[in-house]
Design a protein around this motif. Structure first.
Motif, PDB file in Angstrom:
ATOM      1  N   GLU A   1       0.830  -1.200   0.000  1.00  0.00           N
ATOM      2  CA  GLU A   1       0.000   0.000   0.000  1.00  0.00           C
ATOM      3  C   GLU A   1       0.871   1.259   0.000  1.00  0.00           C
ATOM      4  O   GLU A   1       0.606   2.225  -0.720  1.00  0.00           O
ATOM      5  CB  GLU A   1      -0.921   0.003   1.231  1.00  0.00           C
ATOM      6  CG  GLU A   1      -1.788   1.248   1.385  1.00  0.00           C
ATOM      7  CD  GLU A   1      -2.935   1.295   0.395  1.00  0.00           C
ATOM      8  OE1 GLU A   1      -3.545   2.368   0.266  1.00  0.00           O
ATOM      9  OE2 GLU A   1      -3.216   0.268  -0.252  1.00  0.00           O
TER      10      GLU A   1
ATOM     11  N   HIS B   1       2.501   1.793  -3.453  1.00  0.00           N
ATOM     12  CA  HIS B   1       1.531   2.358  -4.392  1.00  0.00           C
ATOM     13  C   HIS B   1       1.296   3.836  -4.099  1.00  0.00           C
ATOM     14  O   HIS B   1       1.194   4.654  -5.029  1.00  0.00           O
ATOM     15  CB  HIS B   1       0.212   1.589  -4.311  1.00  0.00           C
ATOM     16  CG  HIS B   1       0.283   0.215  -4.895  1.00  0.00           C
ATOM     17  ND1 HIS B   1      -0.368  -0.864  -4.352  1.00  0.00           N
ATOM     18  CD2 HIS B   1       0.939  -0.258  -5.978  1.00  0.00           C
ATOM     19  CE1 HIS B   1      -0.118  -1.942  -5.072  1.00  0.00           C
ATOM     20  NE2 HIS B   1       0.671  -1.598  -6.070  1.00  0.00           N
ATOM     21  N   GLN B   2       1.195   4.192  -2.827  1.00  0.00           N
ATOM     22  CA  GLN B   2       0.949   5.583  -2.459  1.00  0.00           C
ATOM     23  C   GLN B   2       2.076   6.491  -2.922  1.00  0.00           C
ATOM     24  O   GLN B   2       1.848   7.577  -3.459  1.00  0.00           O
ATOM     25  CB  GLN B   2       0.757   5.716  -0.950  1.00  0.00           C
ATOM     26  CG  GLN B   2      -0.598   5.241  -0.444  1.00  0.00           C
ATOM     27  CD  GLN B   2      -0.817   5.590   1.007  1.00  0.00           C
ATOM     28  OE1 GLN B   2      -0.063   6.341   1.597  1.00  0.00           O
ATOM     29  NE2 GLN B   2      -1.860   5.028   1.593  1.00  0.00           N
TER      30      GLN B   2
ATOM     31  N   CYS C   1       1.951   6.982  -6.637  1.00  0.00           N
ATOM     32  CA  CYS C   1       0.842   7.874  -7.002  1.00  0.00           C
ATOM     33  C   CYS C   1       1.178   9.330  -6.691  1.00  0.00           C
ATOM     34  O   CYS C   1       0.834  10.232  -7.456  1.00  0.00           O
ATOM     35  CB  CYS C   1      -0.432   7.455  -6.266  1.00  0.00           C
ATOM     36  SG  CYS C   1      -1.214   5.983  -6.951  1.00  0.00           S
TER      37      CYS C   1
ATOM     38  N   TYR D   1      -2.644   0.733  -8.564  1.00  0.00           N
ATOM     39  CA  TYR D   1      -2.978  -0.160  -7.448  1.00  0.00           C
ATOM     40  C   TYR D   1      -3.250  -1.591  -7.907  1.00  0.00           C
ATOM     41  O   TYR D   1      -3.340  -2.504  -7.092  1.00  0.00           O
ATOM     42  CB  TYR D   1      -4.188   0.378  -6.688  1.00  0.00           C
ATOM     43  CG  TYR D   1      -3.838   1.502  -5.745  1.00  0.00           C
ATOM     44  CD1 TYR D   1      -3.525   1.258  -4.410  1.00  0.00           C
ATOM     45  CD2 TYR D   1      -3.801   2.814  -6.185  1.00  0.00           C
ATOM     46  CE1 TYR D   1      -3.193   2.283  -3.545  1.00  0.00           C
ATOM     47  CE2 TYR D   1      -3.465   3.849  -5.329  1.00  0.00           C
ATOM     48  CZ  TYR D   1      -3.156   3.578  -4.016  1.00  0.00           C
ATOM     49  OH  TYR D   1      -2.822   4.598  -3.164  1.00  0.00           O
TER      50      TYR D   1
END
Length: 541
Positions: A355, A358-359, A362, A395
């Motif tokens: 997670e 991915h953050q 992004c 994601y």
């Protein structure tokens, strides 16, 4: 004859009220019944009743939501609400929304008759608006929507103040901030969302936000692109405005969550001082909202928060981030591919939580999306893909190889798009900065601002400027301001305070200090050392 629409999810209660009204003396007649707010809206549009008697707690759309929408779409219609003893707080909210009265369940026949008798008298003496006046109001509302939309795109200017006046738009205070509200789609079940017209959520949010806004601010709330509710907030101050808007949005989010069982996220742009800059605040608010995909919704996301997240660097990644950013802006495709690969691989090695990986990716892509927006190359970069879809796709990747290849492709395409755009410019970045300073020396100018204009990093621009101009950017800016101040001192009768303000200095003390450092004289001494229209050289008494 005045007509009534009865709205209640219990059929037996609807029938009971209809019978009471049918048996009473007077001109009221029941035009129809509805089982909830959503059903009522369809019948209101078709039948145009004069009065709506509605229960508060109902499935799909309750009485409070119904009132918000009726108030926005049909302001001439009256409402009476019904509630149980435990729902009095909702009844109070209904009265605040303009309900004529409320009936506590169970109520007596005489209580209903007394209320309807009073409302019938009011209905008879009121001057009902003619069809033509309603049409005129509708036209003005459409024009206002058009003008407000024009403010978001930067197509309405100060010179068109009369246009704003004609449609009833006033901004009496110096600052305007753009606030965008969007429904958190995951807070609403598919059944509820699709059974209820999705656009009704925006209508409800619009009216709710406008009511809340009116308690503290001057401003206008309207729907843009169906799912986007915009608030243009006009305010006096600058320093405390974020805190004030944060308190406002926190209250709105809490009340909507309690009353209507869904959540929304706000994006806030920076305060601006002129109509032309509203589009900048709107763009910032939209970019801030995109970070909902990274850190989640049901909150206020501001431009300041976004900048803080963009500047956030982790050990071992700072150099990679800086290099990647610079290579993209310089159009260095080969190094972009290499740095993108290194960046993703280090993320995967350093973070064990997918997670978080991915953050971080992004966040990086959102930074470059903002760059693409500023350069007007989004279409050339993403082709027919939307940035939201790009971020959601990130994601879906579960291997470092997939993430690396995707980031290389995205940043490589952006590098090519920027490189193609820069080939169209005749002027160099330094020429653009020099021309801007010469034209805007009286305004607040910073190196970061110039870096944004020419789409270079501040550190790279600083180094490039000094190598091309032989002096730092700050020294160049100060020199231009002092040159203009010297001219005004010699050839005008303006007060020194006025000259200080008109040449971009923050205050008179700062002006005096910088001027003396540059000329070895105070502004007063410099002005006094003139004969006719010629400046006396230094050292001549």
């Amino acid at each position: 004859m005045p007509s009534i629409l009865i709205v209640d999810d219990e059929s037996i209660f609807r029938k009971g009220i209809r019978m009471m009204i049918t048996e009473m003396e007077g001109d009221w007649f029941v035009i129809d019944e509805a089982k909830d707010g959503a059903d009522a809206l369809e019948k209101i549009e078709e039948l145009q009743p004069d009065l709506i008697i509605t229960d508060i707690k109902m499935p799909r759309m309750d009485g409070i939501q119904l009132q918000y929408i009726v108030k926005e779409r049909y302001p001439h219609m009256s409402c009476v609400v019904m509630s149980g003893y435990n729902d009095f707080q909702y009844a109070r909210e209904s009265l605040r929304l303009g309900a004529k009265d409320y009936l506590m369940k169970p109520f007596e026949r005489e209580e209903l008759y007394t209320l309807l008798g009073k409302l019938e008298e009011e209905w008879k003496v009121e001057n009902k608006p003619s069809k033509s006046s309603r049409m005129d109001q509708q036209v003005q509302n459409q024009m206002r929507q058009h003008v407000l939309t024009g403010l978001l795109t930067g197509h309405v200017h100060h010179e068109e103040a009369e246009l704003l006046e004609n449609v009833g738009i006033h901004f009496p205070h110096p600052f305007i901030s753009c606030l965008i509200a969007k429904l958190d789609r995951d807070s609403v079940s598919d059944e509820r969302y699709y059974q209820l017209n999705p656009s009704l959520f925006s209508v409800y949010m619009q009216q709710f936000i406008q009511e809340s806004l009116n308690e503290s601010f001057n401003g206008y709330v309207f729907i843009h692109h169906e799912t986007e509710v915009i608030a243009l907030i006009n305010h006096k101050g600058f320093e405390t405005i974020y805190t004030e808007i944060e308190l406002l949005t926190n209250r709105i989010r809490k009340d909507i969550r309690v009353q209507s069982n869904f959540t929304l996220t706000f994006g806030l742009g920076s305060p601006v001082k002129d109509l032309e800059s509203i589009s900048k605040s709107y763009k910032e608010a939209g970019l801030a909202l995109l970070y909902r995909l990274v850190i989640g919704g049901d909150r206020l996301l501001s431009n300041e928060i976004v900048v803080g997240m963009q500047m956030e660097k982790h050990d071992g990644q700072a150099a990679d981030w800086h290099a990647l950013n610079q290579f993209v802006q310089e159009g260095d495709f080969v190094n972009v591919q290499q740095q993108a690969s290194q960046y993703v691989m280090k993320l995967c090695q350093q973070w064990k939580d997918p997670e978080m990986i991915h953050q971080q990716i992004c966040k990086m892509l959102l930074h470059f999306y903002e760059l693409a927006v500023n350069l007007a190359v989004v279409k050339q970069w993403l082709q027919n893909t939307d940035v939201k879809q790009v971020l959601m796709d990130i994601y879906s990747y579960s291997s470092s190889k997939e993430l690396t290849e995707r980031c290389q492709k995205l940043l490589g395409d952006l590098t090519i798009a920027i490189s193609n755009r820069q080939k169209k410019f005749v002027a160099s970045p330094i020429e653009i900065v020099v021309r801007y300073v010469e034209e805007h020396y009286a305004e607040a100018i910073t190196l970061n601002m110039m870096a944004e204009i020419v789409y270079l990093s501040p550190s790279y621009l600083s180094s490039l400027f000094k190598s091309k101009q032989g002096q730092s950017f700050i020294d160049f800016l100060t020199e231009k301001r002092i040159e203009k101040a010297k001219s005004l001192l010699l050839y005008s009768d303006e007060k020194i305070q006025v000259i200080s303000d008109s040449t971009g200095f923050t205050n008179i003390r700062h002006f005096n200090r910088v001027f003396k450092t540059s000329t070895n004289r105070t502004p007063s001494e410099y002005r006094e050392g003139k004969t006719g229209n010629k400046e006396i050289p230094f050292g001549v008494n």
